[in-house]
Design an enzyme around this catalytic site. Structure first.
Site, PDB file in Angstrom:
ATOM      1  N   HIS A 119      -2.934  10.113   1.948  1.00 58.65           N
ATOM      2  CA  HIS A 119      -2.541  11.524   1.916  1.00 58.65           C
ATOM      3  C   HIS A 119      -2.677  12.145   0.523  1.00 58.65           C
ATOM      4  CE1 HIS A 119       1.644   9.968   0.916  1.00 58.65           C
ATOM      5  NE2 HIS A 119       1.557  10.970   0.076  1.00 58.65           N
ATOM      6  N   ASP A 149      -2.178   4.925   5.981  1.00 56.30           N
ATOM      7  CA  ASP A 149      -1.998   5.863   4.865  1.00 56.30           C
ATOM      8  C   ASP A 149      -2.411   5.210   3.547  1.00 56.30           C
ATOM      9  OD1 ASP A 149      -1.457   8.278   3.646  1.00 56.30           O
ATOM     10  OD2 ASP A 149       0.653   7.830   3.311  1.00 56.30           O
ATOM     11  N   ASN A 223       4.862  10.000  -7.007  1.00 59.47           N
ATOM     12  CA  ASN A 223       4.903   8.532  -7.005  1.00 59.47           C
ATOM     13  C   ASN A 223       4.039   7.931  -5.905  1.00 59.47           C
ATOM     14  OD1 ASN A 223       8.125   8.540  -8.273  1.00 59.47           O
ATOM     15  ND2 ASN A 223       6.629   7.076  -9.014  1.00 59.47           N
ATOM     16  N   SER A 224       3.645   8.731  -4.919  1.00 59.76           N
ATOM     17  CA  SER A 224       2.864   8.197  -3.803  1.00 59.76           C
ATOM     18  C   SER A 224       1.610   7.498  -4.314  1.00 59.76           C
ATOM     19  CB  SER A 224       2.451   9.319  -2.855  1.00 59.76           C
ATOM     20  OG  SER A 224       3.402   9.512  -1.859  1.00 59.76           O
ATOM     21  N   THR A 240       5.008   5.048  -0.766  1.00 59.43           N
ATOM     22  CA  THR A 240       4.303   5.998   0.089  1.00 59.43           C
ATOM     23  C   THR A 240       5.157   7.120   0.655  1.00 59.43           C
ATOM     24  OG1 THR A 240       2.734   6.119   1.936  1.00 59.43           O
ATOM     25  CG2 THR A 240       4.657   4.707   2.234  1.00 59.43           C
ATOM     26  N   ALA A 241       6.475   6.936   0.801  1.00 62.42           N
ATOM     27  CA  ALA A 241       7.281   7.966   1.457  1.00 62.42           C
ATOM     28  C   ALA A 241       8.728   7.875   1.002  1.00 62.42           C
ATOM     29  CB  ALA A 241       7.214   7.821   2.983  1.00 62.42           C
ATOM     30  N   ILE A 242       9.436   8.976   1.193  1.00 64.33           N
ATOM     31  CA  ILE A 242      10.869   9.006   0.908  1.00 64.33           C
ATOM     32  C   ILE A 242      11.585   9.704   2.053  1.00 64.33           C
ATOM     33  CG2 ILE A 242      10.619   9.002  -1.600  1.00 64.33           C
ATOM     34  CD1 ILE A 242      11.122  12.019  -1.578  1.00 64.33           C
ATOM     35  N   LEU A 280      -5.393  -6.646  20.718  1.00 63.13           N
ATOM     36  CA  LEU A 280      -4.622  -7.401  21.704  1.00 63.13           C
ATOM     37  C   LEU A 280      -5.093  -7.123  23.117  1.00 63.13           C
ATOM     38  CD1 LEU A 280      -2.247  -9.284  22.367  1.00 63.13           C
ATOM     39  CD2 LEU A 280      -0.769  -7.258  22.433  1.00 63.13           C
ATOM     40  N   GLY A 281      -5.441  -5.876  23.391  1.00 59.62           N
ATOM     41  CA  GLY A 281      -5.835  -5.527  24.756  1.00 59.62           C
ATOM     42  C   GLY A 281      -4.653  -5.392  25.686  1.00 59.62           C
TER      43      GLY A 281
END
Length: 478
Positions: A119, A149, A223-224, A240-242, A280-281
């Site tokens: 992102h 991401d 910081n991402s 990556t997220a907060i 996996l199917g």
């Protein structure tokens, strides 16, 4: 919840490496050795500075930019108006530059590979990387993986590059001390300290096939893509997220585990444009408390097999509907998201062992790790005929494409693989991954059928799609 950034800073501010709380930078305990709480004032007064000095040089700032064309006022088509108001059109520029700011980590110095969040560079056409020594170089985007991401960049100038080793994130334990490095709010490289608050966090709303590391080390916008570092100076995760209501850190941050980062980096090194994952199917569902109680489980942890694809790996291995998957290679998977992460990080070509609950008994089932097949050519077609679907790129659905788009596998159908920004289709609300089932009541089985039927002008279009397991029918003017 996911960080999104506005604003752009060129250059680097002076590094701010002060830690609010001192802690031990002693030799890391051997695997299996018990962790220890500091037991003296001397231990508490020690510093992270040597660890930071060794690793901070590999944490970089990532800047992205793209030029957006803005609609011009229709009056500007008249030379008379252009003569008096100029080509800008009433002071409004025709183009504007959109920018993004984030962080990244050098993970391969020899090849100049930098990992960041997808992102951070999403939709960006130009990307630059700035180093701690104030060098700034252009970067090429090798691979984007929206599912995790993550993105991998390559810089041509590998002079004096320092990389950080990717750790085995499965060794992490709740309570381990970690450092978060990055460029919050564009103020310059900073370091924050905290502990691992939780492991295997799912339902975060960032990508899929995830099992996040949660930390209370301060993570803020910018910081991402930065590094979450253990006390050995290794990357255990990519910030990556907060979770925040204010936009700032409240001590609930999430990082993508190094195991998933390694999978994406290895795919980029191999020259792949997409990340190949085991297939996996089968479609899985969360285990509810009522079902768990009926099965004699003490807690609703596991994934129920809801359906199985014919001739897929799950069917060939002997997996059955209503089986409850409890572990992957001995590691617990409490829900389908946790299973997706564990299964996705297994290498293609080998096999994995699933522990399933069947008829009140636990059974081990080996499953081959193979990539999803492209059982028929995608034959992607961009729709340009005047219609509500104009601007879509549609393709023939196959297990391989279904895996890439994170949708349920189907043997036939036509799926939306791309959407042109600002097009008719984007404006009426089509989404990537929508499966077009029928147009004006006529079932669509391949991309060329969609292209052909749209060539005939209609006063109205009845469009039936499936999205997230739901069937939606809408009528649009022609």
């Amino acid at each position: 919840m996911t960080e999104r950034f506005a604003g752009y800073r060129r250059g680097l501010a002076a590094a701010a490496f002060a830690c609010a709380l001192g802690a031990v930078v002693a030799p890391w305990p051997a695997l299996g050795q018990a962790r220890q709480v500091p037991d003296s004032r001397e231990q508490i007064s020690l510093s992270f500075a040597p660890l930071v000095k060794r690793t901070a040089v590999a944490v970089v700032n990532v800047y992205g930019a793209r030029v957006e064309k803005r609609p011009q006022n229709a009056l500007m088509d008249d030379p008379f108006f252009r003569r008096f108001f100029g080509d800008g059109g009433f002071g409004v520029p025709r183009e504007r530059v959109q920018r993004s700011l984030g962080s990244g980590v050098v993970v391969d110095a020899g090849n100049g590979l930098v990992v960041t969040n997808n992102h951070v560079i999403e939709n960006m056409s130009e990307v630059k990387v700035a180093f701690a020594d104030k060098r700034e170089v252009e970067a090429t985007i090798l691979l984007r993986d929206p599912r995790t991401d993550l993105a991998v960049l390559k810089v041509a100038d590998t002079k004096s590059l320092t990389a950080i080793e990717l750790a085995d994130s499965d060794e992490l334990q709740v309570g381990d001390i970690v450092l978060a490095m990055g460029n919050p709010f564009g103020v310059g490289q900073t370091v924050t300290q905290g502990i691992v608050s939780a492991l295997a966090r799912t339902q975060i709303g960032v990508g899929d096939a995830q099992s996040f590391i949660q930390t209370d080390a301060a993570i803020n916008p910018g910081n991402s893509g930065g590094a979450l570092i253990d006390m050995k100076g290794r990357v255990v995760g990519i910030n990556t997220a907060i979770y925040s209501r204010s936009g700032g850190s409240v001590g609930i941050g999430f990082a993508i585990p190094a195991a998933m980062v390694r999978l994406v980096v290895d795919s980029a090194k191999a020259g792949a444009k997409t990340v190949r994952r085991p297939w996996l199917g089968a479609r899985l569902q969360s285990l509810t408390a009522d079902v768990a109680d009926g099965l004699g489980l003490d807690r609703p942890a596991g994934s129920v097999v809801a359906s199985i694809v014919e001739k897929g790996p799950a069917e060939q291995a002997g997996l059955r509907r209503s089986d409850v998957i409890l572990t992957v290679d001995g590691l617990a998977v409490d829900d389908p998201e946790a299973f997706g992460y564990r299964f996705a990080t297994r290498p293609i070509g080998g096999s994995t062992v699933l522990m399933v609950l069947r008829g009140g008994k636990k059974v081990e089932i080996p499953v081959k790790l193979v990539a999803a097949p492209e059982t028929r050519p995608r034959d992607a077609v961009k729709l340009t005929s005047r219609s509500p679907l104009s601007g879509l790129t549609v393709a023939n659905l196959s297990p391989a494409l279904a895996e890439e788009l994170s949708i349920d596998t189907g043997n036939d159908g036509v799926v939306v693989s791309e959407i042109e920004e600002g097009s008719n289709a984007a404006n009426v609300g089509f989404q990537k991954g929508d499966v077009i089932m029928a147009l004006n009541g006529e079932r669509m089985t391949n991309s060329r059928e969609v292209e052909t039927i749209l060539k005939d002008r209609k006063r109205a279009w009845e469009v039936t799609i499936t999205r997230n397991g739901q069937t939606i029918t809408s009528v649009f003017p022609g």
